[in-house]
Design an enzyme around this catalytic site. Structure first.
Site, mmCIF file in Angstrom:
data_model
loop_
_atom_site.group_PDB
_atom_site.id
_atom_site.type_symbol
_atom_site.label_atom_id
_atom_site.label_comp_id
_atom_site.label_asym_id
_atom_site.label_seq_id
_atom_site.Cartn_x
_atom_site.Cartn_y
_atom_site.Cartn_z
ATOM 1 N N CYS A 434 0.876 -1.170 0.000
ATOM 2 C CA CYS A 434 0.000 0.000 0.000
ATOM 3 C C CYS A 434 0.912 1.219 0.000
ATOM 4 C CB CYS A 434 -0.987 -0.020 1.159
ATOM 5 S SG CYS A 434 -0.231 0.178 2.777
ATOM 6 N N HIS A 576 29.130 -21.039 -6.412
ATOM 7 C CA HIS A 576 29.268 -20.531 -7.778
ATOM 8 C C HIS A 576 29.585 -19.031 -7.811
ATOM 9 C CE1 HIS A 576 25.229 -19.197 -6.836
ATOM 10 N NE2 HIS A 576 25.245 -18.423 -7.900
ATOM 11 N N HIS A 591 31.154 -13.837 -10.121
ATOM 12 C CA HIS A 591 30.164 -14.872 -10.446
ATOM 13 C C HIS A 591 30.741 -15.791 -11.521
ATOM 14 C CE1 HIS A 591 26.416 -16.760 -11.752
ATOM 15 N NE2 HIS A 591 25.871 -16.300 -10.636
#
Length: 671
Positions: A434, A576, A591
């Site tokens: 909201c 990873h 990464h």
């Protein structure tokens, strides 16, 4: 979903149509300012503005049907809103006095008067709720090839029309009873006069923690139960002339809020500042000044209310009682002003030329009195009962706040961080918002990290039950909720969660070992291989630089090294990727490969643990390149700085081949 959760869902959906009220208030307010007595008859410009605002106010029932159908739909699609409009027109046409007379075979003058009020916000809410359920059920239905055009979202308006046709028949007999009950309820409250207004105001504040005050407001502010306070007040002289408004009465469910929102709550803020510990006063002052200004100028009070709502519930009950008393006093004395949005300075100024405003200068006088009442009562209670209001927390609680690492305020980073702290995608059932709240439905609210939410800037966390939680995040609530929904819908892959991990997971624990320094930072290549531009990375999250700025490497070496001095803030369970907080405050993401999280850790060996202090060139991971080349979508490995906006930019990009631990990859320039 339990009953409370469903009512909350309706309550937050109501905010979609209610959000149109400020536009109506401004248009009509300026119009009556120009022509306060003629309501447009003496000025073409005034008439233009008043009629424009009235177009919104006079059609609130339609806006409720459309807004709630949209707001409660599972994917916030326009087809749900269109279906709500179709449903409203079908139902109200079938239940119009002329149609009822013809269908039931009775004279028009014998048709119950309730049907003359069928275009009612209550009916709009009913239609919106039913339509949203139909949309959520049928928007994904695939029909036979011959009818394929009407599959999915196109089917919903048809189903809604049929549903309203079926609903119309029982409502022909039920609606007069329901409407009569609503009118009786409204007349009972009106019969109590100012006392009824005070009781309403008390419950208005008391329901804010669970978000049900919007549903209560619709009874008193719109024509649901015979009370129509906001539209009639905004109608000004016209409402008065037509007998819809009564001078000194219309507006009494609004007027007493002005002294509370503009003066009382700022008085409470001053009390909380004065009672804070000396070492915390600077921090508390910045919070209280911003929240008090918001309450005074716009009437948005949640930032202040949530500052003490849960740490001192008794204070909040006192606040609700004082609000009821204020509304009662203003109504009793006929000190009247009204609003289209909330009881702040903007709406007070707009009320000055409204002919229904009466003795409104006394609301300011009353406001000064309530400033003193709030200040002294809050100050006394805080000290007498040792309430832990802002700045008075125990030392260990303050330590968590003070040691936390500053969090980026951009919407993407916040969205990822909030997904992480509520238990990740697997724990999420539904996301909504909201004005200032994330309203979340979870499998288990016990896993929500409240401390992390507060480090992100949340004012409070409300765990309503095992499955429903609200997080008060301020005006960016809708943007954050939308971004969270996009993330969980797969529009952004898992990789950016590393950004959130840097900011939330383990950062507070390791931040003490990291002492930010000034100056540029030269990153060394973490992997031996060939440099690849981010623009050429076959992944939109990286190529668009949504995750951050930097380079990628196509690895040929098996060791992954730390690219800079700092602390390993996060190593994913699948090994990873890892996140490193460099000594100059840079948040670095390394990464390995793309979509490699799906490998479940195969092909990776962890050499250091999360929280480890590293030097540039220290080995962090070891790769099985043969396995990764055969099983990963790609072994291209991005190396990015996720908080690049805090620096002057990234320069001196490497090209060609790089050697791990030796070749400079790029330089992060300090501002």
């Amino acid at each position: 979903m339990n009953i409370l959760g469903y009512l909350q869902k309706i309550g937050r959906a109501l905010m979609v149509p209610v959000a149109t009220l400020p536009a109506a208030a401004i248009l009509m307010g300026i119009g009556y300012w120009i022509d306060p007595t003629g309501w447009g008859s003496n000025s073409a410009l005034a008439a233009f503005l008043i009629k424009s605002g009235a177009a919104i106010i006079d059609n609130m029932s339609i806006l409720f049907a459309v807004g709630i159908a949209y707001g409660m739909s599972k994917d916030k699609d326009g087809a749900a809103a269109l279906s709500g409009l179709v449903g409203f027109y079908v139902l109200t046409t079938l239940l119009s006095p002329g149609a009822v007379s013809q269908i039931q075979g009775i004279p028009l003058d014998q048709v119950p008067k309730a049907f003359a009020k069928i275009s009612n916000p209550f009916v709009g809410i009913l239609v919106g709720v039913i339509t949203s359920e139909l949309y959520n059920r049928f928007s994904g239905v695939e029909l036979h090839k011959a009818l394929a055009f009407f599959s999915g979202r196109r089917l919903v308006p048809i189903v809604t029309s049929v549903a309203m046709l079926v609903l119309a028949f029982p409502l022909m007999y039920i609606w007069p009873v329901v409407f009569g009950g609503l009118v009786h309820f409204g007349e009972s409250i009106m019969g109590m006069g100012p006392l009824g207004a005070g009781i309403y105001a008390f419950f208005n504040r008391l329901l804010i923690p669970v978000g049900l005050h919007h549903a209560l407001n619709s009874v008193f502010w719109f024509d649901v139960a015979g009370i129509n306070d906001i539209p009639n007040f905004l109608g000004g002289a016209k409402s008065l002339a037509e007998g819809k408004a009564v001078l000194g009465v219309t507006g009494m469910y609004q007027a007493g809020f002005f002294p509370i929102m503009m003066f009382g709550l700022p008085g409470a803020a001053l009390a909380m500042y004065h009672t804070a510990k000396p070492e915390n006063k600077v921090r508390v002052a910045s919070l209280m000044i911003a929240a008090a200004f918001s309450a005074f100028f716009t009437g948005v009070t949640e930032p202040l209310e949530f500052a003490f709502m849960f740490v001192a519930p008794a204070l909040y009950v006192l606040h609700a009682v004082l609000t009821g008393i204020s509304v009662y006093i203003a109504a009793s004395m006929q000190w009247i002003a009204g609003f289209g949005f909330s009881a702040g300075l903007v709406d007070l100024v707009l009320s000055t030329k409204n002919p229904l405003a009466k003795n409104m200068v006394m609301l300011i006088v009353q406001g000064f009195a309530f400033f003193a009442i709030y200040y002294f009562s809050f100050r006394f209670a805080i000290k007498a009962f040792n309430f832990k209001t802002p700045g008075r927390e125990d030392d260990d609680e303050e330590g968590v706040e003070q040691d936390a690492t500053p969090v980026s305020s951009d919407t993407d980073s916040l969205a990822h961080a909030y997904v992480d702290l509520i238990g990740g995608a697997a724990n999420v059932v539904g996301i909504d918002s909201c004005i200032t709240r994330l309203r979340l439905t979870l499998n288990d609210t016990a896993v929500v990290n409240e401390a992390a939410a507060k480090r992100l800037g949340a004012s409070g966390v409300i765990k309503l039950n095992k499955n429903s939680v609200q997080i008060i995040v301020g005006a960016k609530a809708e943007l954050i909720a939308t971004r969270m929904s996009q993330l969980l819908a797969g529009k952004v892959i898992e990789v950016p969660a590393a950004v959130a991990a840097v900011k939330v997971a383990a950062v507070a624990a390791s931040a003490a070992a990291v002492k930010p320094v000034t100056g540029d930072l030269v990153l060394v290549a973490p992997i031996t291989g060939e440099v690849v531009s981010l623009l050429q990375v076959p992944d939109a999250a990286f190529s668009s630089k949504a995750v951050g700025e930097g380079l990628a490497i196509r690895p040929t070496g098996k060791l992954v090294l730390a690219p800079a001095d700092g602390v390993i803030a996060k190593i994913f369970n699948t090994n990873h990727a890892f996140a490193l907080i460099a000594d100059n405050g840079a948040e670095l993401i390394v990464h390995i490969g793309l979509d490699t999280v799906k490998l479940g850790g195969k092909g990776f060996t962890r050499l250091l643990e999360q929280g480890s202090r590293v030097k540039a060139g220290d080995a962090v991971l070891e790769l099985d390149l043969e396995y990764l080349a055969a099983n990963a979508v790609s072994i291209i490995s991005p190396v990015v700085v996720s908080n690049v906006e805090q620096f002057d930019g990234v320069v001196d990009f490497a090209v060609g081949q790089v050697e791990a631990g030796k070749t400079a990859l790029y330089t992060i320039k300090a501002k």
